[in-house]
Design a protein around this motif. Sequence first.
Motif, PDB file in Angstrom:
ATOM      1  N   ASP A   1       1.497  -8.136  27.383  1.00  0.00           N
ATOM      2  CA  ASP A   1       0.202  -7.899  28.039  1.00  0.00           C
ATOM      3  C   ASP A   1       0.205  -6.112  27.832  1.00  0.00           C
ATOM      4  N   ALA A   2       1.323  -5.702  28.038  1.00  0.00           N
ATOM      5  CA  ALA A   2       1.056  -4.215  27.915  1.00  0.00           C
ATOM      6  C   ALA A   2       0.819  -3.445  26.567  1.00  0.00           C
ATOM      7  N   ALA A   3       1.471  -4.267  25.728  1.00  0.00           N
ATOM      8  CA  ALA A   3       1.259  -4.134  24.285  1.00  0.00           C
ATOM      9  C   ALA A   3      -0.084  -4.231  23.604  1.00  0.00           C
ATOM     10  N   GLU A   4      -0.646  -5.295  24.218  1.00  0.00           N
ATOM     11  CA  GLU A   4      -1.832  -5.586  23.732  1.00  0.00           C
ATOM     12  C   GLU A   4      -3.023  -4.451  24.627  1.00  0.00           C
ATOM     13  N   GLY A   5      -2.652  -4.108  25.674  1.00  0.00           N
ATOM     14  CA  GLY A   5      -3.600  -3.023  26.409  1.00  0.00           C
ATOM     15  C   GLY A   5      -3.536  -1.969  25.715  1.00  0.00           C
ATOM     16  N   TRP A   6      -2.220  -1.654  25.221  1.00  0.00           N
ATOM     17  CA  TRP A   6      -2.150  -0.192  24.457  1.00  0.00           C
ATOM     18  C   TRP A   6      -2.627  -0.197  23.242  1.00  0.00           C
ATOM     19  N   LEU A   7      -2.912  -1.447  22.586  1.00  0.00           N
ATOM     20  CA  LEU A   7      -3.649  -1.670  21.592  1.00  0.00           C
ATOM     21  C   LEU A   7      -5.288  -1.626  21.580  1.00  0.00           C
ATOM     22  N   MET A   8      -5.539  -2.067  22.634  1.00  0.00           N
ATOM     23  CA  MET A   8      -7.111  -2.306  22.902  1.00  0.00           C
ATOM     24  C   MET A   8      -7.661  -0.856  23.429  1.00  0.00           C
ATOM     25  N   ALA A   9      -6.766   0.001  24.062  1.00  0.00           N
ATOM     26  CA  ALA A   9      -6.998   1.365  24.518  1.00  0.00           C
ATOM     27  C   ALA A   9      -7.295   2.270  23.288  1.00  0.00           C
ATOM     28  N   ARG A  10      -6.877   1.798  22.126  1.00  0.00           N
ATOM     29  CA  ARG A  10      -7.012   2.410  20.828  1.00  0.00           C
ATOM     30  C   ARG A  10      -7.989   2.087  19.972  1.00  0.00           C
TER      31      ARG A  10
ATOM     32  N   ILE B   1      -8.121  -1.112  18.883  1.00  0.00           N
ATOM     33  CA  ILE B   1      -7.609  -2.313  18.094  1.00  0.00           C
ATOM     34  C   ILE B   1      -7.928  -3.560  18.652  1.00  0.00           C
ATOM     35  N   TRP B   2      -8.654  -4.147  17.925  1.00  0.00           N
ATOM     36  CA  TRP B   2      -9.173  -5.703  18.443  1.00  0.00           C
ATOM     37  C   TRP B   2      -8.682  -7.056  17.828  1.00  0.00           C
ATOM     38  N   LYS B   3      -7.255  -6.880  17.044  1.00  0.00           N
ATOM     39  CA  LYS B   3      -6.702  -8.209  17.103  1.00  0.00           C
ATOM     40  C   LYS B   3      -5.244  -7.502  16.688  1.00  0.00           C
ATOM     41  N   LEU B   4      -4.263  -8.426  17.069  1.00  0.00           N
ATOM     42  CA  LEU B   4      -2.806  -8.288  16.963  1.00  0.00           C
ATOM     43  C   LEU B   4      -2.161  -9.232  15.993  1.00  0.00           C
ATOM     44  N   ASN B   5      -1.457  -9.013  14.865  1.00  0.00           N
ATOM     45  CA  ASN B   5      -0.654  -9.529  14.098  1.00  0.00           C
ATOM     46  C   ASN B   5       0.646  -9.687  14.385  1.00  0.00           C
TER      47      ASN B   5
END
Length: 150
Positions: free
Chosen positions: A94-103, A105-109
């Motif tokens: 969840d923290a990693a996804e939040g870090w990406l969304m704050a930047r 980034i809308w998809k994580l592979n």
Amino acid sequence: MNETELAIREMRTDETDSVAELWKACGLTRPWNDPGQDIDLAMRGQESTLLVGEADGRIAASVMVGHDGHRGTVYYVSVHPDFRGRGFGRQVMDAAEGWLMARGIWKLNLLIRTENTQVEAFYSALGYDVEPRTAMAKWLDPSKNPANAR
């Protein structure tokens, strides 16, 4: 599951050895990847970081997260065996996804080693789907390729 709150933050530079030991305890290291070099590289730029989760005064979990400007990626998602079953894996993801969304980034592979079958169910429970892709790689430094170690 007995879920307790994990205190998640960016790794400090003096914690490299502790994080590398966590990865070893989780079976994530490989002889051709120096954990210290991987950590240093992730901590150098603004496009990546290493998040750690503390519990009981110890680093109990970690995730390396970054992006290429288009897609996010995670590596070394780890929960120390002593702390499994408390929801810490879900919390660091969840923290990693939040870090990406704050930047923006809308998809994580993410990639899963073929032999790591038990983790596929974990990611599936978090909402990740298997997408048909062919992963290809090229060793830019042939000395790091385990096939050349013979």
